[in-house]
Scaffold this active site. Sequence first.
Site, PDB file in Angstrom:
ATOM      1  N   GLN A  43       0.797  -1.223   0.000  1.00 20.15           N
ATOM      2  CA  GLN A  43       0.000   0.000   0.000  1.00 20.15           C
ATOM      3  C   GLN A  43       0.834   1.279   0.000  1.00 20.15           C
ATOM      4  O   GLN A  43       0.315   2.340  -0.334  1.00 20.15           O
ATOM      5  CB  GLN A  43      -0.955  -0.009   1.197  1.00 20.15           C
ATOM      6  N   HIS A  63      -2.083  -5.113 -12.700  1.00 19.01           N
ATOM      7  CA  HIS A  63      -1.604  -4.968 -14.074  1.00 19.01           C
ATOM      8  C   HIS A  63      -2.419  -5.788 -15.073  1.00 19.01           C
ATOM      9  O   HIS A  63      -2.162  -5.740 -16.270  1.00 19.01           O
ATOM     10  CB  HIS A  63      -0.119  -5.373 -14.171  1.00 19.01           C
ATOM     11  N   ASP A  76       2.176   0.768  -8.026  1.00 21.32           N
ATOM     12  CA  ASP A  76       3.527   0.792  -8.612  1.00 21.32           C
ATOM     13  C   ASP A  76       4.427   1.812  -7.924  1.00 21.32           C
ATOM     14  O   ASP A  76       5.612   1.575  -7.720  1.00 21.32           O
ATOM     15  CB  ASP A  76       3.464   1.143 -10.110  1.00 21.32           C
ATOM     16  N   ARG A 101       3.823  -0.142  13.052  1.00 23.26           N
ATOM     17  CA  ARG A 101       3.512  -1.459  12.486  1.00 23.26           C
ATOM     18  C   ARG A 101       3.569  -1.345  10.972  1.00 23.26           C
ATOM     19  O   ARG A 101       2.784  -0.605  10.380  1.00 23.26           O
ATOM     20  CB  ARG A 101       2.121  -1.917  12.950  1.00 23.26           C
ATOM     21  N   HIS A 147       1.129  -9.411   4.574  1.00 22.57           N
ATOM     22  CA  HIS A 147      -0.011  -8.506   4.449  1.00 22.57           C
ATOM     23  C   HIS A 147      -0.533  -8.577   3.005  1.00 22.57           C
ATOM     24  O   HIS A 147      -0.544  -7.588   2.281  1.00 22.57           O
ATOM     25  CB  HIS A 147       0.391  -7.090   4.858  1.00 22.57           C
ATOM     26  N   ASN A 191      -1.643 -11.074   8.405  1.00 21.14           N
ATOM     27  CA  ASN A 191      -2.624 -10.024   8.631  1.00 21.14           C
ATOM     28  C   ASN A 191      -3.978 -10.398   8.025  1.00 21.14           C
ATOM     29  O   ASN A 191      -4.057 -10.737   6.843  1.00 21.14           O
ATOM     30  CB  ASN A 191      -2.151  -8.716   7.980  1.00 21.14           C
TER      31      ASN A 191
HETATM   32  C1  LIG Z   1       9.454  -0.280 -13.543  1.00 22.64           C
HETATM   33  O1  LIG Z   1       8.109   0.065 -13.792  1.00 22.64           O
HETATM   34  C2  LIG Z   1       7.931   1.364 -14.290  1.00 22.64           C
HETATM   35  C3  LIG Z   1       6.454   1.621 -14.392  1.00 22.64           C
HETATM   36  O2  LIG Z   1       5.916   1.626 -13.085  1.00 22.64           O
HETATM   37  C4  LIG Z   1       8.615   1.477 -15.642  1.00 22.64           C
HETATM   38  O3  LIG Z   1       8.489   2.795 -16.131  1.00 22.64           O
HETATM   39  C5  LIG Z   1      10.089   1.133 -15.503  1.00 22.64           C
HETATM   40  O4  LIG Z   1      10.696   1.097 -16.753  1.00 22.64           O
HETATM   41  C6  LIG Z   1      10.248  -0.223 -14.810  1.00 22.64           C
HETATM   42  N1  LIG Z   1      11.660  -0.447 -14.509  1.00 22.64           N
HETATM   43  C7  LIG Z   1      12.263  -1.582 -14.741  1.00 22.64           C
HETATM   44  C8  LIG Z   1      13.691  -1.656 -14.311  1.00 22.64           C
HETATM   45  O5  LIG Z   1      11.711  -2.521 -15.280  1.00 22.64           O
END
Ligand SMILES: *[C@@H]1O[C@H](CO)[C@@H](O)[C@H](O)[C@H]1NC(C)=O
Length: 504
Positions: A43, A63, A76, A101, A147, A191
């Site tokens: 979160q 996703h 993300d 926590r 969690h 949790n």
């Molecule tokens: C990680 O995810 C982001 C989107 O949240 C993306 O823009 C980025 O390229 C990704 N990085 C890797 C290392 O995969």
Amino acid sequence: MTSALRILVFSILVALCSCQSDEFLYDTFPAGFKWGAATSAYQIEGAWNISGKGESIWDTFVHSDEPHVADGSTGDVACDSYNFFREDVALLKNLGVNFYRFSFSWSRLIPTGDLRDGFSEPGVDYYNGVINELLANNIEPTVTLYHWDLPQGLQDVGGWLNRTVVERFAEYADLAFLLFGDRVKTWYTVNEPWVQAVQGHGWGDYAPGLNQSGILDYQAGHHLLLSHARGWRIYDEKYRNSQGGKIGYTMDSSWLEPKTQTQADIDAAERGMQFKLGWFAHPVYSVDGDYPPIMKEYVARHSAEEGFPQSRLSEFTPEEVAYVRGTFDYFGLNHYTTNLAEYAVYPFAPSYATDAEVFPSFNETWPESSADWLRVVPWGFRKLLNWVKNEYGDIPIFITENGYADFPGTIDDVGRVDYYRSYINEMLKAIKLDGCNVIGYTAWSVIDNFEWAAGYTQRFGLHYVDFSDPARPRTPKSSAALYKQIIADNGFPAPPKNEDKNDL
Ligand SMILES: *[C@@H]1O[C@H](CO)[C@@H](O)[C@H](O)[C@H]1NC(C)=O
Ligand SMILES: *[C@@H]1O[C@H](CO)[C@@H](O)[C@H](O)[C@H]1NC(C)=O
Ligand SMILES: *[C@@H]1O[C@H](CO)[C@@H](O)[C@H](O)[C@H]1NC(C)=O
Ligand SMILES: *[C@@H]1O[C@H](CO)[C@@H](O)[C@H](O)[C@H]1NC(C)=O
């Protein structure tokens, strides 16, 4: 206790408890009462693909092409606490809490979920950073191991439905105790197993999105219980002597109030409590162990009526009953709201709701929040605490979550101020007037965060977070000042001197 006797005792308890009294209690909590605030990894952390972290079932869920989250958002980046955890600790320091926590992301520490594939050094570094920052600020780190963010690698072989998950959890817990137990002295294994079981495997509105109610929820719940017990026993046998900490788990429960005073509704409320809290508490905290007798009876009867060769509720062997029973140092309880309980026979089957024969609802006079499941019913908290004491004896109860949802952008959060003041006061009444042994309290949450399937549409924070700003600035809400004052006073020592401040 026979179930007839149990229901009699319960009815007397309900009749005697003047719990719906509105009178505010001016008094303080016992010396040494612990105050804290909580978050969980998925979160708040963000950094879902940084530093070798493996994907979890929540990464997969948000996703996926199916619209699982109300505002189409993800965790993300979330509060980006992966980068801003020092800001979070500063907020905690300002509140004056005794402990924080938070949870470990299993797949940040063990990318595939299986320790035999190795663990991630950057993941270990991250949690060492959080723990050490807390200790440097004199805040006790307390850690939830699970969690809801199961490593996707384990989901790929059945997740909570595959019994081998218990071994994977045991190895993960052991690693966590080994690496962090020199500094972490309070652990929570799992949790809210009810939510992971029912919403993840029965309704499917939470990851992993499975929706065979009355079947998969019971199977997942069974392995969640066994995992908790394994984690507790590993700590107890291998680490307790040298590390000297405490470990338990955290169950969620509403209070169920009979909708009418008919015997059918009074029985439904008690049965509903056994299906909700008893499902995960009875095996661990009752003298006899195992699932609540009434739950076993009802699921077995419905299963037979539906033509199943055996009960849809998993069975513990006698050895497992003994293994799970007594695996606690405290009773971890998350509480938010109250439901009315009504006796109901459902047309559809099999399902968890059919099995319980309870229809939950609200009294429309109860104040709403931004979450449709959360109404403000402070007296239900006191009744729940009394129920736990009556059901499981004088076990130390640790409130591991309690909180209120409002809408994005609210800074002067009068709804939350009222909620915390009244709920914490009902907890005080339970301690001072009813003799409930509550040892600590945890506000959910330190900051606004990713509220699962509700995304960012519901906010639980004591601090507002601006999710449109890459720096994710945190701003204290009015409730942060209130909570800080309650902690400083250790309760409500006296009525406010200035009448104008009465509503604070
Ligand atoms: C990680 O995810 C982001 C989107 O949240 C993306 O823009 C980025 O390229 C990704 N990085 C890797 C290392 O995969
Ligand atoms: C359960 O997990 C194990 C790996 O731990 C795997 O070999 C097995 O196939 C899985 N069982 C099912 C039914 O998916
Ligand atoms: C249950 O899950 C399946 C598979 O994801 C989906 O097709 C179905 O619509 C879901 N049913 C309900 C009632 O959500
Ligand atoms: C709802 O609450 C009101 C006000 O407290 C009360 O008069 C009424 O009886 C309640 N109704 C139910 C069904 O609990």
